[in-house]
Design a protein around this motif. Structure first.
Motif, PDB file in Angstrom:
ATOM      1  N   GLY A 140      -6.001   2.476  -5.680  1.00  0.00           N
ATOM      2  CA  GLY A 140      -6.181   2.040  -4.285  1.00  0.00           C
ATOM      3  C   GLY A 140      -5.823   2.590  -3.337  1.00  0.00           C
ATOM      4  N   SER A 141      -5.359   4.138  -3.263  1.00  0.00           N
ATOM      5  CA  SER A 141      -3.702   4.719  -2.839  1.00  0.00           C
ATOM      6  C   SER A 141      -4.758   6.075  -2.669  1.00  0.00           C
ATOM      7  N   TRP A 142      -5.127   6.875  -1.825  1.00  0.00           N
ATOM      8  CA  TRP A 142      -5.151   8.061  -2.440  1.00  0.00           C
ATOM      9  C   TRP A 142      -4.638   9.143  -1.404  1.00  0.00           C
ATOM     10  N   GLY A 143      -4.600  10.032  -2.325  1.00  0.00           N
ATOM     11  CA  GLY A 143      -3.897  11.775  -1.656  1.00  0.00           C
ATOM     12  C   GLY A 143      -4.834  11.997  -0.693  1.00  0.00           C
TER      13      GLY A 143
ATOM     14  N   ALA B  64       4.902   9.727  -3.519  1.00  0.00           N
ATOM     15  CA  ALA B  64       4.435   8.552  -2.752  1.00  0.00           C
ATOM     16  C   ALA B  64       5.817   7.930  -1.595  1.00  0.00           C
ATOM     17  N   SER B  65       5.103   6.742  -1.052  1.00  0.00           N
ATOM     18  CA  SER B  65       6.105   6.250   0.116  1.00  0.00           C
ATOM     19  C   SER B  65       5.574   5.188   0.494  1.00  0.00           C
ATOM     20  N   GLY B  66       6.375   4.241   0.908  1.00  0.00           N
ATOM     21  CA  GLY B  66       5.827   3.232   0.668  1.00  0.00           C
ATOM     22  C   GLY B  66       6.982   1.880  -0.596  1.00  0.00           C
ATOM     23  N   LEU B  67       7.065   0.222  -0.334  1.00  0.00           N
ATOM     24  CA  LEU B  67       7.447  -0.173  -0.923  1.00  0.00           C
ATOM     25  C   LEU B  67       7.500  -0.347  -2.669  1.00  0.00           C
ATOM     26  N   SER B  68       6.250  -0.281  -2.661  1.00  0.00           N
ATOM     27  CA  SER B  68       5.749  -0.504  -4.381  1.00  0.00           C
ATOM     28  C   SER B  68       6.519   0.713  -5.686  1.00  0.00           C
ATOM     29  N   LYS B  69       6.974   0.219  -6.453  1.00  0.00           N
ATOM     30  CA  LYS B  69       7.809   1.057  -7.703  1.00  0.00           C
ATOM     31  C   LYS B  69       6.936   0.971  -9.045  1.00  0.00           C
ATOM     32  N   ASN B  70       5.185  -0.083  -9.468  1.00  0.00           N
ATOM     33  CA  ASN B  70       5.005  -0.165 -10.621  1.00  0.00           C
ATOM     34  C   ASN B  70       3.502   0.028  -9.924  1.00  0.00           C
ATOM     35  N   TYR B  71       3.351   1.386 -10.106  1.00  0.00           N
ATOM     36  CA  TYR B  71       1.814   2.095 -10.312  1.00  0.00           C
ATOM     37  C   TYR B  71       1.245   3.571 -10.669  1.00  0.00           C
ATOM     38  N   ALA B  72       0.478   3.044 -11.587  1.00  0.00           N
ATOM     39  CA  ALA B  72      -0.383   4.863 -12.106  1.00  0.00           C
ATOM     40  C   ALA B  72      -0.674   4.977 -11.000  1.00  0.00           C
ATOM     41  N   ILE B  73      -0.498   6.770 -11.661  1.00  0.00           N
ATOM     42  CA  ILE B  73      -0.949   8.125 -11.010  1.00  0.00           C
ATOM     43  C   ILE B  73      -2.066   8.509 -11.645  1.00  0.00           C
TER      44      ILE B  73
ATOM     45  N   VAL C 257      12.319   8.261  -9.804  1.00  0.00           N
ATOM     46  CA  VAL C 257      13.072   7.945  -9.170  1.00  0.00           C
ATOM     47  C   VAL C 257      12.610   9.500  -7.709  1.00  0.00           C
ATOM     48  N   LYS C 258      12.464  10.244  -7.288  1.00  0.00           N
ATOM     49  CA  LYS C 258      11.592  11.064  -6.694  1.00  0.00           C
ATOM     50  C   LYS C 258       9.707  10.295  -6.322  1.00  0.00           C
ATOM     51  N   LYS C 259       9.698   9.551  -7.010  1.00  0.00           N
ATOM     52  CA  LYS C 259       8.524   8.968  -6.218  1.00  0.00           C
ATOM     53  C   LYS C 259       7.251  10.035  -5.883  1.00  0.00           C
ATOM     54  N   THR C 260       7.422  10.868  -7.482  1.00  0.00           N
ATOM     55  CA  THR C 260       6.267  11.989  -7.125  1.00  0.00           C
ATOM     56  C   THR C 260       5.906  12.558  -8.974  1.00  0.00           C
ATOM     57  N   ALA C 261       4.406  12.778  -8.722  1.00  0.00           N
ATOM     58  CA  ALA C 261       3.690  12.653  -9.949  1.00  0.00           C
ATOM     59  C   ALA C 261       3.342  14.393  -9.881  1.00  0.00           C
ATOM     60  N   TYR C 262       3.014  14.775 -10.617  1.00  0.00           N
ATOM     61  CA  TYR C 262       2.268  16.059 -10.641  1.00  0.00           C
ATOM     62  C   TYR C 262       1.686  16.607 -11.867  1.00  0.00           C
ATOM     63  N   LEU C 263       1.172  17.413 -11.926  1.00  0.00           N
ATOM     64  CA  LEU C 263      -0.177  18.099 -12.710  1.00  0.00           C
ATOM     65  C   LEU C 263      -0.104  19.255 -13.262  1.00  0.00           C
TER      66      LEU C 263
ATOM     67  N   GLN D  70       0.928  -1.336  -0.694  1.00  0.00           N
ATOM     68  CA  GLN D  70       0.020  -0.096  -0.171  1.00  0.00           C
ATOM     69  C   GLN D  70       0.697   1.093  -0.278  1.00  0.00           C
ATOM     70  N   LEU D  71       1.038   2.097  -0.343  1.00  0.00           N
ATOM     71  CA  LEU D  71       1.483   3.417  -0.662  1.00  0.00           C
ATOM     72  C   LEU D  71       0.544   4.170  -0.260  1.00  0.00           C
ATOM     73  N   HIS D  72       1.350   5.408  -0.091  1.00  0.00           N
ATOM     74  CA  HIS D  72       0.892   6.642   1.043  1.00  0.00           C
ATOM     75  C   HIS D  72       1.259   7.930   0.016  1.00  0.00           C
ATOM     76  N   LEU D  73       0.502   8.672   0.082  1.00  0.00           N
ATOM     77  CA  LEU D  73       0.450   9.757  -1.078  1.00  0.00           C
ATOM     78  C   LEU D  73      -0.454  10.884  -0.267  1.00  0.00           C
ATOM     79  N   VAL D  74       0.787  11.855  -0.641  1.00  0.00           N
ATOM     80  CA  VAL D  74       0.444  12.772   0.136  1.00  0.00           C
ATOM     81  C   VAL D  74       0.839  14.455  -0.995  1.00  0.00           C
ATOM     82  N   GLU D  75       0.041  15.283  -1.120  1.00  0.00           N
ATOM     83  CA  GLU D  75      -0.671  16.484  -2.386  1.00  0.00           C
ATOM     84  C   GLU D  75      -0.045  17.485  -1.594  1.00  0.00           C
TER      85      GLU D  75
END
Length: 123
Positions: free
Chosen positions: A111-114, A24-33, A74-80, A1-6
């Motif tokens: 499954g994981s929401w900011g 995102a924080s957590g172990l998973s590396k393979n996810y869509a946002i 690398v930063k595990k960060t997505a942007y809009l 499970q990822l934890h997302l902070v916006e």
């Protein structure tokens, strides 16, 4: 499970720009946002999604050409990136993660929401 902070929401004048971040924080590396908006009196709506491999899909016609999604794996960060903002863009914006490489149009697939961030476009 990822934890997302916006972060990155706020008050902006019409025609202005904002960039939302979703880290995102957590172990998973393979996810869509997915990026969702929830406007007053309306259902939550998916406006864009970016896959693990950086493929971007914009679902809402009214934001095409104005909004774009990106991510730094690398930063595990997505942007809009939101440009040419209009009052009708006012909403709470959420990012959400889906634990696969690819995007989905179904809210239930994420499954994981900011926590959500308020964007208000007003003069």
């Amino acid at each position: 499970q990822l934890h997302l902070v916006e972060s990155g929401g706020g008050l902006v004048q019409p025609g202005g720009s904002l960039r939302l971040s979703c880290t995102a924080s957590g172990l998973s590396k393979n996810y869509a946002i997915g990026w969702f908006l929830h406007a007053p009196g309306k259902e939550r709506e998916e406006l864009a999604c970016i896959s693990r491999n950086l493929g971007v899909t914009i679902y809402v016609a009214s934001v095409k050409g104005r909004f774009n999604a990106s991510r730094d794996n690398v930063k595990k960060t997505a942007y809009l990136q939101m440009n040419s903002l209009k009052p009708e863009d006012t909403a709470i914006y959420y990012c959400a993660a889906r634990g696969t490489f690819t995007c989905s149009r179904y809210v239930s697939d994420f499954g994981s929401w900011g926590q959500g961030t308020q964007v208000t476009v007003s003069s």
